[in-house]
Scaffold this active site. Structure first.
Site, PDB file in Angstrom:
ATOM      1  CB  CYS A 114     145.481  19.185 -43.904  1.00 45.34           C
ATOM      2  SG  CYS A 114     144.682  20.516 -44.770  1.00 45.34           S
ATOM      3  CG  HIS A 259     143.580  15.794 -45.294  1.00 42.22           C
ATOM      4  ND1 HIS A 259     142.466  16.316 -44.681  1.00 42.22           N
ATOM      5  CD2 HIS A 259     144.041  16.746 -46.148  1.00 42.22           C
ATOM      6  CE1 HIS A 259     142.274  17.546 -45.142  1.00 42.22           C
ATOM      7  NE2 HIS A 259     143.208  17.825 -46.026  1.00 42.22           N
ATOM      8  CG  ASN A 289     140.270  19.960 -47.112  1.00 42.59           C
ATOM      9  OD1 ASN A 289     140.405  19.808 -45.891  1.00 42.59           O
ATOM     10  ND2 ASN A 289     141.289  20.188 -47.911  1.00 42.59           N
TER      11      ASN A 289
HETATM   12  O1  UT7 Z   1     143.826  20.227 -47.539  1.00 43.54           O
HETATM   13  C1  UT7 Z   1     145.082  20.727 -47.807  1.00 43.54           C
HETATM   14  C2  UT7 Z   1     145.594  20.228 -49.041  1.00 43.54           C
HETATM   15  N1  UT7 Z   1     144.854  20.780 -50.148  1.00 43.54           N
HETATM   16  C3  UT7 Z   1     144.925  20.194 -51.276  1.00 43.54           C
HETATM   17  O2  UT7 Z   1     145.559  19.173 -51.353  1.00 43.54           O
HETATM   18  C4  UT7 Z   1     144.266  20.839 -52.469  1.00 43.54           C
HETATM   19  C5  UT7 Z   1     145.171  20.666 -53.652  1.00 43.54           C
HETATM   20  N2  UT7 Z   1     144.711  21.403 -54.841  1.00 43.54           N
HETATM   21  C6  UT7 Z   1     143.583  21.071 -55.480  1.00 43.54           C
HETATM   22  O3  UT7 Z   1     142.881  20.173 -55.097  1.00 43.54           O
HETATM   23  C7  UT7 Z   1     143.281  21.817 -56.754  1.00 43.54           C
HETATM   24  O4  UT7 Z   1     144.356  22.676 -57.026  1.00 43.54           O
HETATM   25  C8  UT7 Z   1     141.962  22.625 -56.722  1.00 43.54           C
HETATM   26  C9  UT7 Z   1     140.790  21.668 -56.774  1.00 43.54           C
HETATM   27  C10 UT7 Z   1     141.876  23.466 -55.489  1.00 43.54           C
HETATM   28  C11 UT7 Z   1     141.881  23.507 -57.940  1.00 43.54           C
HETATM   29  O5  UT7 Z   1     141.974  22.723 -59.128  1.00 43.54           O
HETATM   30  P1  UT7 Z   1     142.995  23.105 -60.276  1.00 43.54           P
HETATM   31  O6  UT7 Z   1     142.783  22.147 -61.358  1.00 43.54           O
HETATM   32  O7  UT7 Z   1     144.355  23.208 -59.683  1.00 43.54           O
HETATM   33  O8  UT7 Z   1     142.438  24.514 -60.705  1.00 43.54           O
HETATM   34  P2  UT7 Z   1     143.235  25.877 -60.917  1.00 43.54           P
HETATM   35  O9  UT7 Z   1     143.307  26.606 -59.638  1.00 43.54           O
HETATM   36  O10 UT7 Z   1     144.505  25.634 -61.678  1.00 43.54           O
HETATM   37  O11 UT7 Z   1     142.252  26.611 -61.867  1.00 43.54           O
HETATM   38  C12 UT7 Z   1     141.889  26.097 -63.176  1.00 43.54           C
HETATM   39  C13 UT7 Z   1     140.829  26.979 -63.765  1.00 43.54           C
HETATM   40  C14 UT7 Z   1     141.188  28.462 -63.673  1.00 43.54           C
HETATM   41  O12 UT7 Z   1     140.603  29.095 -64.798  1.00 43.54           O
HETATM   42  P3  UT7 Z   1     141.478  29.435 -66.117  1.00 43.54           P
HETATM   43  O13 UT7 Z   1     142.592  30.308 -65.628  1.00 43.54           O
HETATM   44  O14 UT7 Z   1     141.959  28.115 -66.616  1.00 43.54           O
HETATM   45  O15 UT7 Z   1     140.502  30.112 -66.997  1.00 43.54           O
HETATM   46  C15 UT7 Z   1     140.465  28.935 -62.461  1.00 43.54           C
HETATM   47  O16 UT7 Z   1     140.182  30.307 -62.472  1.00 43.54           O
HETATM   48  O17 UT7 Z   1     139.614  26.850 -63.010  1.00 43.54           O
HETATM   49  C16 UT7 Z   1     139.218  28.114 -62.500  1.00 43.54           C
HETATM   50  N3  UT7 Z   1     138.628  27.896 -61.188  1.00 43.54           N
HETATM   51  C17 UT7 Z   1     137.315  27.675 -60.995  1.00 43.54           C
HETATM   52  N4  UT7 Z   1     136.280  27.632 -61.856  1.00 43.54           N
HETATM   53  C18 UT7 Z   1     135.064  27.381 -61.331  1.00 43.54           C
HETATM   54  C19 UT7 Z   1     139.252  27.845 -59.983  1.00 43.54           C
HETATM   55  N5  UT7 Z   1     138.366  27.593 -59.022  1.00 43.54           N
HETATM   56  C20 UT7 Z   1     137.148  27.495 -59.617  1.00 43.54           C
HETATM   57  C21 UT7 Z   1     135.850  27.246 -59.148  1.00 43.54           C
HETATM   58  N6  UT7 Z   1     134.851  27.201 -60.037  1.00 43.54           N
HETATM   59  N7  UT7 Z   1     135.607  27.038 -57.842  1.00 43.54           N
END
Ligand code: UT7
Length: 332
Positions: A114, A259, A289
């Site tokens: 990135c 970014h 992204n």
């Molecule tokens: O470009 C390089 C830099 N990248 C970034 O800066 C990305 C940084 N991270 C993020 O933007 C976030 O971490 C994400 C958007 C990728 C994910 O969001 P989050 O709030 O951190 O979600 P999580 O991975 O902690 O997951 C929360 C819940 C989980 O379910 P439970 O365990 O709470 O039941 C996941 O299984 O959301 C679930 N989940 C989804 N549900 C529906 C994870 N991905 C998805 C999805 N659709 N695509």
């Protein structure tokens, strides 16, 4: 020492639009979840046989050259940032050189995910500052969609990534007050595996096995929470670093181009820096992204939309896999 300035910008995105609803058909996710957590509404996916990482870069490069009023043959150096090269080797730089019909000029590949575009921009800037080269093409181009895990396991990464390319042309500035004022690069390898594609890696006797495919280690893995926490710290830090170096304060910024990682990260930075919404560019809703392509696509759109004017103070900033992060402060 002379400065370099951006005299041309351009971008290219594949025609194929993939909405959140389309992704609902591929994996357990929802439009609501994606919009709420990331701000993404749709992204572009390449068309096999039409788009390649290097020909998308060529399309973006042609637009940037046109704006700069240069022919491809005027270029002295190509710098290509990507994490999704056409081949394992050689790098996409030489393919872009061939695509543009050029011969013998050097082509350098940058692997900083990135932050890749800003790292590449910094390299181009140094070559111009030292007087070694005059016209440098810097591109970021990515095809993610062919390498994503569309199962529940990979959904946190797969919903955010999209394909596209952006390019800039750097030339020497005859005005020392204008152009790239400074660039700032950082890395913290301690977190290398928090956002990574591990296989097929060179340190395994069998580089590619059925187990790797089944276990998913050939797909991007992201520890989303850890990446998010570091991103919201490093973005403001590296922007402040650029401002401090040039004796500016956040309110002097006319346009911040972060970014496009996540709308929540962008909003956090905007608030933390005390900037009005209109001074922070965002197009993540359209493209998701696109890693190394995200900053040059955003910069190109900002210029196209007349949101950057001559004399404006423009700040580019990125954070991502590595971890790596970087900024560039530009007097347009
Ligand atoms: O470009 C390089 C830099 N990248 C970034 O800066 C990305 C940084 N991270 C993020 O933007 C976030 O971490 C994400 C958007 C990728 C994910 O969001 P989050 O709030 O951190 O979600 P999580 O991975 O902690 O997951 C929360 C819940 C989980 O379910 P439970 O365990 O709470 O039941 C996941 O299984 O959301 C679930 N989940 C989804 N549900 C529906 C994870 N991905 C998805 C999805 N659709 N695509």
């Amino acid at each position: 020492m002379r400065n370099s300035k951006i005299t041309g910008v351009g971008h290219y995105v594949p025609e194929n639009v993939i909405t959140n609803k389309d992704l609902e058909k591929l994996m357990p996710t929802s439009d609501e979840w994606i919009r709420e957590r990331t701000g993404i509404v749709e992204r572009r996916y390449f068309q096999e046989g039409v788009d390649t990482t290097s020909n998308m870069a060529a399309n973006a490069a042609r637009a940037a050259l046109k704006m700069a009023g240069l022919e491809a043959t005027d270029l002295d150096l190509i710098i290509f940032a990507t994490l999704s090269p056409d081949y394992v080797f050689p790098g996409s730089g030489v393919l872009l050189q061939r695509e543009l019909g050029l011969n013998l000029i050097p082509a350098l590949d940058v692997r900083n995910q990135c932050s890749g575009f800003i790292y590449a921009l910094s390299v181009g800037d140094q070559f111009i500052k030292t007087g070694m080269y005059n016209n440098v093409l810097v591109v970021g181009s990515e095809i993610h969609s062919s390498g994503l895990d569309f199962s529940e396991r990979g959904r946190n990464v797969s919903v955010i990534f999209g394909d596209g390319a952006g390019a800039v042309v750097l030339t020497p500035s005859d005005d020392p007050e204008k152009g790239i004022l400074s660039t700032h690069l950082h890395a913290e390898g301690e977190f290398a595996e928090e956002l990574a594609v591990i296989d097929p890696g060179s340190n395994k006797k069998n580089r590619l096995t059925h187990e790797m495919i089944e276990e998913g280690s050939i797909y991007p893995y992201m520890n989303g929470n850890v990446v998010f926490k570091h991103a919201v710290t490093r973005f403001p830090e590296v922007i402040e670093e650029a401002l401090k170096k040039n004796n500016y304060k956040p309110s002097d910024i006319d346009m911040l181009i972060p970014h496009q990682a996540n709308l929540r990260i962008t909003s956090y930075i905007q608030q933390k820096m005390g900037l009005p919404v209109e001074k922070v560019f965002s197009n993540i809703h359209k493209y998701g992204n696109t890693t190394a392509a995200s900053v040059p696509i955003a910069l190109s759109e900002a210029v196209q939309q007349d949101r950057i004017k001559e004399g404006d103070l423009v700040c580019l900033a990125a954070f991502g896999s590595g971890f790596t992060w970087a900024s560039a402060l530009i007097r347009w």
